[in-house]
Scaffold this motif. Sequence first.
Motif, PDB file in Angstrom:
ATOM      1  N   ILE A 180       8.948   7.292  -2.700  1.00 36.04           N
ATOM      2  CA  ILE A 180       8.501   6.911  -4.039  1.00 36.04           C
ATOM      3  C   ILE A 180       7.174   5.973  -4.056  1.00 36.04           C
ATOM      4  CG2 ILE A 180      10.468   7.513  -5.097  1.00 36.04           C
ATOM      5  CD1 ILE A 180      11.437   4.414  -4.749  1.00 36.04           C
ATOM      6  N   TYR A 181       7.160   5.399  -2.601  1.00 36.89           N
ATOM      7  CA  TYR A 181       5.880   4.112  -2.594  1.00 36.89           C
ATOM      8  C   TYR A 181       4.579   5.078  -2.553  1.00 36.89           C
ATOM      9  CZ  TYR A 181       3.114   0.505  -0.914  1.00 36.89           C
ATOM     10  OH  TYR A 181       2.269  -0.430  -0.750  1.00 36.89           O
ATOM     11  N   HIS A 182       4.596   6.375  -2.139  1.00 35.68           N
ATOM     12  CA  HIS A 182       3.380   7.198  -1.848  1.00 35.68           C
ATOM     13  C   HIS A 182       3.285   8.198  -3.055  1.00 35.68           C
ATOM     14  CE1 HIS A 182       4.690   5.727   2.020  1.00 35.68           C
ATOM     15  NE2 HIS A 182       3.343   5.327   2.422  1.00 35.68           N
ATOM     16  N   VAL A 183       3.231   7.458  -4.018  1.00 36.57           N
ATOM     17  CA  VAL A 183       3.172   8.433  -5.532  1.00 36.57           C
ATOM     18  C   VAL A 183       2.056   9.443  -5.638  1.00 36.57           C
ATOM     19  CG1 VAL A 183       2.997   8.297  -8.067  1.00 36.57           C
ATOM     20  CG2 VAL A 183       4.055   6.643  -6.835  1.00 36.57           C
ATOM     21  N   ASN A 184       0.988   9.170  -5.217  1.00 36.21           N
ATOM     22  CA  ASN A 184       0.018  10.264  -5.456  1.00 36.21           C
ATOM     23  C   ASN A 184       0.104  11.561  -4.354  1.00 36.21           C
ATOM     24  OD1 ASN A 184      -1.524   9.177  -7.285  1.00 36.21           O
ATOM     25  ND2 ASN A 184      -2.696   7.905  -5.993  1.00 36.21           N
ATOM     26  N   GLU A 185       0.492  10.808  -3.029  1.00 33.08           N
ATOM     27  CA  GLU A 185       0.948  11.988  -2.127  1.00 33.08           C
ATOM     28  C   GLU A 185       2.114  12.699  -2.511  1.00 33.08           C
ATOM     29  OE1 GLU A 185       1.497  11.197   2.462  1.00 33.08           O
ATOM     30  OE2 GLU A 185       3.256  10.864   1.306  1.00 33.08           O
ATOM     31  N   MET A 186       3.068  12.212  -3.140  1.00 35.23           N
ATOM     32  CA  MET A 186       4.295  13.041  -3.494  1.00 35.23           C
ATOM     33  C   MET A 186       3.792  13.904  -4.688  1.00 35.23           C
ATOM     34  SD  MET A 186       7.941  11.533  -5.980  1.00 35.23           S
ATOM     35  CE  MET A 186       7.092   9.975  -5.856  1.00 35.23           C
ATOM     36  N   GLU A 187       3.062  13.510  -5.805  1.00 39.17           N
ATOM     37  CA  GLU A 187       2.427  14.215  -6.738  1.00 39.17           C
ATOM     38  C   GLU A 187       1.664  15.626  -6.158  1.00 39.17           C
ATOM     39  OE1 GLU A 187       0.933  11.782  -9.654  1.00 39.17           O
ATOM     40  OE2 GLU A 187      -0.599  13.422 -10.200  1.00 39.17           O
ATOM     41  N   ARG A 218      11.802  -4.372  -4.653  1.00 43.37           N
ATOM     42  CA  ARG A 218      10.634  -4.417  -4.266  1.00 43.37           C
ATOM     43  C   ARG A 218      10.315  -4.252  -2.876  1.00 43.37           C
ATOM     44  NH1 ARG A 218       6.954  -8.427  -3.339  1.00 43.37           N
ATOM     45  NH2 ARG A 218       4.718  -8.129  -4.260  1.00 43.37           N
ATOM     46  N   GLU A 219      11.130  -5.029  -2.097  1.00 40.24           N
ATOM     47  CA  GLU A 219      11.059  -4.833  -0.452  1.00 40.24           C
ATOM     48  C   GLU A 219      11.717  -3.492  -0.116  1.00 40.24           C
ATOM     49  OE1 GLU A 219      12.291  -9.437   0.865  1.00 40.24           O
ATOM     50  OE2 GLU A 219      13.490  -8.636  -0.617  1.00 40.24           O
ATOM     51  N   MET A 220      12.372  -3.193  -0.770  1.00 42.32           N
ATOM     52  CA  MET A 220      12.882  -1.783  -0.548  1.00 42.32           C
ATOM     53  C   MET A 220      11.699  -0.650  -0.506  1.00 42.32           C
ATOM     54  SD  MET A 220      16.872  -1.384  -1.519  1.00 42.32           S
ATOM     55  CE  MET A 220      17.308   0.176  -0.767  1.00 42.32           C
ATOM     56  N   PHE A 221      11.254  -0.769  -1.579  1.00 40.13           N
ATOM     57  CA  PHE A 221       9.888   0.363  -2.085  1.00 40.13           C
ATOM     58  C   PHE A 221       8.988  -0.166  -0.962  1.00 40.13           C
ATOM     59  CE2 PHE A 221       9.534   1.715  -6.317  1.00 40.13           C
ATOM     60  CZ  PHE A 221      10.957   1.793  -6.660  1.00 40.13           C
ATOM     61  N   ARG A 222       8.644  -1.233  -0.428  1.00 36.18           N
ATOM     62  CA  ARG A 222       7.798  -1.783   0.530  1.00 36.18           C
ATOM     63  C   ARG A 222       8.066  -1.180   1.803  1.00 36.18           C
ATOM     64  NH1 ARG A 222       2.670  -3.804   0.089  1.00 36.18           N
ATOM     65  NH2 ARG A 222       2.117  -4.266   2.191  1.00 36.18           N
ATOM     66  N   ASP A 244       6.369   0.955   5.202  1.00 39.50           N
ATOM     67  CA  ASP A 244       6.313   0.320   6.542  1.00 39.50           C
ATOM     68  C   ASP A 244       7.074   1.428   7.687  1.00 39.50           C
ATOM     69  OD1 ASP A 244       5.085  -1.650   5.570  1.00 39.50           O
ATOM     70  OD2 ASP A 244       6.634  -2.919   5.404  1.00 39.50           O
ATOM     71  N   GLN A 245       8.058   1.944   7.133  1.00 41.21           N
ATOM     72  CA  GLN A 245       8.961   2.758   7.828  1.00 41.21           C
ATOM     73  C   GLN A 245       8.472   4.203   7.925  1.00 41.21           C
ATOM     74  OE1 GLN A 245      12.750   1.988   6.287  1.00 41.21           O
ATOM     75  NE2 GLN A 245      12.601  -0.289   7.100  1.00 41.21           N
ATOM     76  N   THR A 246       7.409   4.678   7.445  1.00 43.64           N
ATOM     77  CA  THR A 246       7.045   5.917   7.621  1.00 43.64           C
ATOM     78  C   THR A 246       5.650   6.034   8.042  1.00 43.64           C
ATOM     79  OG1 THR A 246       6.520   5.826   5.418  1.00 43.64           O
ATOM     80  CG2 THR A 246       8.485   6.778   5.678  1.00 43.64           C
ATOM     81  N   VAL A 247       5.293   7.322   8.613  1.00 44.05           N
ATOM     82  CA  VAL A 247       3.734   7.225   8.983  1.00 44.05           C
ATOM     83  C   VAL A 247       3.370   8.669   8.636  1.00 44.05           C
ATOM     84  CG1 VAL A 247       5.063   7.991  11.385  1.00 44.05           C
ATOM     85  CG2 VAL A 247       2.345   7.123  11.232  1.00 44.05           C
ATOM     86  N   ASP A 259       1.630  10.629  16.356  1.00 40.36           N
ATOM     87  CA  ASP A 259       1.702  10.859  17.765  1.00 40.36           C
ATOM     88  C   ASP A 259       2.453   9.733  18.368  1.00 40.36           C
ATOM     89  OD1 ASP A 259       1.547  12.313  19.852  1.00 40.36           O
ATOM     90  OD2 ASP A 259      -0.626  11.610  20.361  1.00 40.36           O
ATOM     91  N   GLY A 260       3.500  10.022  19.006  1.00 35.01           N
ATOM     92  CA  GLY A 260       4.255   8.651  19.741  1.00 35.01           C
ATOM     93  C   GLY A 260       4.928   7.764  18.963  1.00 35.01           C
ATOM     94  N   ASP A 261       4.605   7.905  17.390  1.00 30.00           N
ATOM     95  CA  ASP A 261       5.404   6.867  16.660  1.00 30.00           C
ATOM     96  C   ASP A 261       6.629   7.405  16.190  1.00 30.00           C
ATOM     97  OD1 ASP A 261       5.777   5.184  14.370  1.00 30.00           O
ATOM     98  OD2 ASP A 261       3.620   5.190  14.349  1.00 30.00           O
ATOM     99  N   GLU A 262       7.548   6.319  16.458  1.00 27.75           N
ATOM    100  CA  GLU A 262       9.080   6.589  15.942  1.00 27.75           C
ATOM    101  C   GLU A 262       9.267   6.800  14.706  1.00 27.75           C
ATOM    102  OE1 GLU A 262      11.938   6.581  18.692  1.00 27.75           O
ATOM    103  OE2 GLU A 262      10.029   7.637  19.478  1.00 27.75           O
ATOM    104  N   ARG A 263       8.594   6.164  13.824  1.00 28.15           N
ATOM    105  CA  ARG A 263       8.729   6.155  12.498  1.00 28.15           C
ATOM    106  C   ARG A 263       8.922   7.738  11.779  1.00 28.15           C
ATOM    107  NH1 ARG A 263       4.348   2.003  10.603  1.00 28.15           N
ATOM    108  NH2 ARG A 263       3.156   3.188  11.825  1.00 28.15           N
TER     109      ARG A 263
END
Lengths: 298, 287
Positions: B178-185, B220-224, B228-231, B237-241
């Motif tokens: 829900i943070y990445h609204v354009n991508e979701m759309e 707000r912090e949860m949205f944020r 931070d927790q996704t990539v 590559d090699g990212d754990e998120r």
Amino acid sequence: MQENLGYACIAEVPCVVVNVQRGGPSTGLPTSPAQGDLMQARWGTHGDHPIIALYPTSVQEAFELTMVAFNLAEKYRTPVIFLMDEVIGHMREKVVFPREGQIPVLERRKPPKGLDKFQPFAEDDGLVPAMAAFGEGYRYHVTGLHHDPAGYPTLRPDEINRWFERVFAKIEQNLDDILLYREEDLEDAETVILSCGITARAARAAARQAREQGRKVGTLTLQTIWPFPEKVVRDLGSRVRRILVPELNRGQLIREVQRCVRHPEVAIGGINRLDGGVITPAQILEKLEERSWPGNSH
Amino acid sequence: MARKLPLIHRYLRKDKKFPTVWCPGCGIGVVLGSLIRAVHNAGIPKDDVVLVSGIGCTGRMPVYVDFNTLHTTHGRALTFASGVRLANPKLKVITVMGDGDAIAIGGNHFIHACRRNIEITAIVVNNFIYGMTGGQFSPTTPTGDISATSPYGNLAQSVDICELARDCGASYVARSTIYHVNEMEKQIARAVTTSGFSVVEVLSTCYSRYGKLNQKGSPREMFRALKDQTVPIAKADGDERINRGVFIDRAEAAYSDTYQAIMAKAREHDAGEPLPLLKPARTGGTP
């Protein structure tokens, strides 16, 4: 299954659900007959609701009543439960098919096109609301929550009460159309065997044999189990001396008979079998002769 | 945002339905906004859209929006949706489900809808918890997290909805937040126009039932945190998120088209001989 039957009740979805009963509970008796789901058909889903349940005694009737079941479902916008006995489900019998064009098909009532506002659950021309299909231009909401005439969820007691009154009335005011039963030799009968499904075939055979022996025995075979034909059974109770209810359970149908008959002097007795076998005409005849039955003093 | 509000309002029902049942800080409304814009941009008429849901907070989404809407029983959105699609293949059928609805009680249906690859879009709003029913852990609650039914930490491992969908045969599988609204759309727009079964998992927030118990901070912090927790997959590559983006996108033969063809074939034979497969195995056998 039961949860979604409830959904069909509240959203008034026309559908037919076939339950070919086996001996239970659980995996029970695969696959032997039992008539243990009569009350489940009536009360299986949670909450108060009307229901229609039909019950054939033969393959021919299974064919004919299936058509009736679909027509009732469409006409009254209700689930119809089609109860069968395992033996009838597996039986091979001669079936006479109607000619094309002789099969009565009731079309669902649709709303007229071009309404400004379509109220999908309103009482308009009758108790059964017209039903539009998705994609036909009326965009509306269907939910398993209690809803107002527009289809939107409601917690208002007046709207909920109106809904209950309407859905019960649409069945209760049309019993003449919904209740199917077969009476045989009831005119002068002193004893009536009341039954359904495979048991009714044994009942009819037993009644014929009893008649040959000079006993005034008749049968009442219920093809509509629910709603229960209360008035028919009550009237019967004021004419006859004895009612015998053979059934493949511990006594489900007999409770309804006891509930409906208002004359305490009428003897109501049962024959019950739960071991996977059927009740035979001989068993019924034997019961009719039993000394403990009133009128069997000889 | 101000520019886009009037468009959304053209798709919302005007009569009797607001405010929504959703708590302050909930992410479901953001998903609804994206869904409306995606359908609008895809040019699909309202009359052709059927929005189906099961039970839960996400299950309440259809009632607010001016499509053909169907709010069903817990976990069964996909079964009703399959029926709608098979009955009328002209309709664009979209289901919205929460993680509990889609993957726990409806997990079986989810697997088989993927396997059939039937033309339905499944939007799974994953907020890691059963919100409406009181904050019980769901199949996506991370191991060790606190919920109403796991006060000492969730014992089980969580399921990856996108991996499940891809492995079971869905045509289109994507994940956003829900943070990445354009991508979701964009993902939803692609999902509703592709053939076959399409899944868009949207990571969302439940401040009331999950965030508070797990010290996730303000809404707000949860949205944020979803940022931070996704990539994106491309940079993973090699990212754990958690990976975001499109996992699979392949147009497949359409299930309900095949179904229609079989029906047409069966009808051709209706008046004459039965189809070879429908002939009884034995004739004139035992009584």
